[in-house]
Design an enzyme around this catalytic site. Structure first.
Site, mmCIF file in Angstrom:
data_model
loop_
_atom_site.group_PDB
_atom_site.id
_atom_site.type_symbol
_atom_site.label_atom_id
_atom_site.label_comp_id
_atom_site.label_asym_id
_atom_site.label_seq_id
_atom_site.Cartn_x
_atom_site.Cartn_y
_atom_site.Cartn_z
ATOM 1 N N LYS A 194 -34.805 7.427 11.911
ATOM 2 C CA LYS A 194 -35.868 7.476 12.925
ATOM 3 C C LYS A 194 -37.120 6.737 12.463
ATOM 4 O O LYS A 194 -37.716 5.991 13.224
ATOM 5 C CB LYS A 194 -36.221 8.935 13.265
ATOM 6 N N ARG B 281 -38.625 19.477 17.967
ATOM 7 C CA ARG B 281 -37.556 19.893 17.069
ATOM 8 C C ARG B 281 -37.041 21.290 17.386
ATOM 9 O O ARG B 281 -36.136 21.765 16.717
ATOM 10 C CB ARG B 281 -38.102 19.906 15.654
ATOM 11 N N ARG C 201 -33.261 7.755 -0.780
ATOM 12 C CA ARG C 201 -34.682 7.683 -0.422
ATOM 13 C C ARG C 201 -35.514 8.478 -1.421
ATOM 14 O O ARG C 201 -36.608 8.086 -1.797
ATOM 15 C CB ARG C 201 -34.882 8.197 1.004
ATOM 16 N N ARG D 276 -41.230 11.684 -1.863
ATOM 17 C CA ARG D 276 -41.208 12.879 -1.009
ATOM 18 C C ARG D 276 -40.482 13.997 -1.723
ATOM 19 O O ARG D 276 -39.310 13.867 -2.046
ATOM 20 C CB ARG D 276 -40.503 12.565 0.319
ATOM 21 N N ARG E 248 -32.474 21.181 5.184
ATOM 22 C CA ARG E 248 -33.040 20.463 6.345
ATOM 23 C C ARG E 248 -31.946 20.148 7.370
ATOM 24 O O ARG E 248 -32.163 20.252 8.577
ATOM 25 C CB ARG E 248 -33.741 19.183 5.882
#
Ligand code: ADP
Length: 197
Positions: free
Chosen positions: A14, A89, A128, A134, A146
């Site tokens: 996204k 969400r 990532r 992060r 998640r």
């Protein structure tokens, strides 16, 4: 206005695709993940509170993110449209968003839903995590939490827009350019229609 929700599980691309889409279509990008991370880096009260949920891979409470989106809508009155990324969400967030947009005499034109296999998602998020800084990407337990939150609370948001025939599924695997073309083709087609009447 043209308002679009880019939907999909964590790691579905996204963020990457949003950057390209806002440049092409001049939409205002509203990413609740980015807004929350900005609150965290500024050490605001909202940010410190949200971090507790994010570090566990849980969703931040609805009223917190709805408040942030409400402010962002008010602060961006003269835009061509919004690209919502990571929002809504939950079913409640979706209902609130519809109400907020209705008050501005507009609506969601389409939800473009990126489909990516679970195996590929975990691979992308772990990768990532090696460079993003992060904290929620650097631990496989948090990544799995998640994805679980997504299945438990977020996947139903697609049903909400499915009821009004506004969901288009997009294959989210392939090169960045291939996926961008699939998204752009849909947007070009939909921009010719007036979906909010
Ligand atoms: P990703 O989708 O890759 O997990 P995001 O940047 O969209 O990354 O979100 C990171 C975290 O921020 C989520 O795991 C969640 O804790 C929080 N968050 C973001 N958007 C929302 C939202 N709309 N509602 C609740 N929590 C959210």
């Amino acid at each position: 206005m043209f308002n679009l929700i880019l939907f999909g599980p964590p790691g579905s691309g996204k963020g990457t695709q949003s950057e390209k889409l806002i440049a092409k279509y001049h939409l205002k990008h509203l990413s609740t993940g980015d807004l929350l991370r900005s609150e965290i880096s500024r050490k605001t009260r909202l940010g410190l509170e949200a971090k507790k949920f994010m570090d566990k891979g849980h969703l931040v409470p609805d009223e917190v993110v709805i408040g942030m989106i409400n402010d962002a809508l008010d602060n961006n009155r003269d835009v061509a449209g919004f690209l919502f990324d990571g929002f809504p969400r939950t079913a409640i967030q979706a209902e609130e968003l519809d109400d907020l947009l209705a008050k501005k005499n507009t609506c969601i034109d389409v939800m473009l839903a990126l489909e990516v296999s679970e195996e590929e998602l975990i691979k992308r998020l772990v990768k990532r995590g090696e460079t993003s800084g992060r904290s929620d990407d650097s631990n496989e337990m948090v990544i799995r939490a998640r994805i679980q939150e997504y299945h438990k609370k977020t996947a139903t948001v697609a049903d909400h827009y499915q009821k009004v025939n506004k969901v288009v599924m997009i294959k989210g695997e392939g090169t960045i350019e291939e996926i961008f073309k699939r998204l752009s083709d849909e947007i070009d087609r939909l921009m010719k229609l007036d979906n909010c009447v």
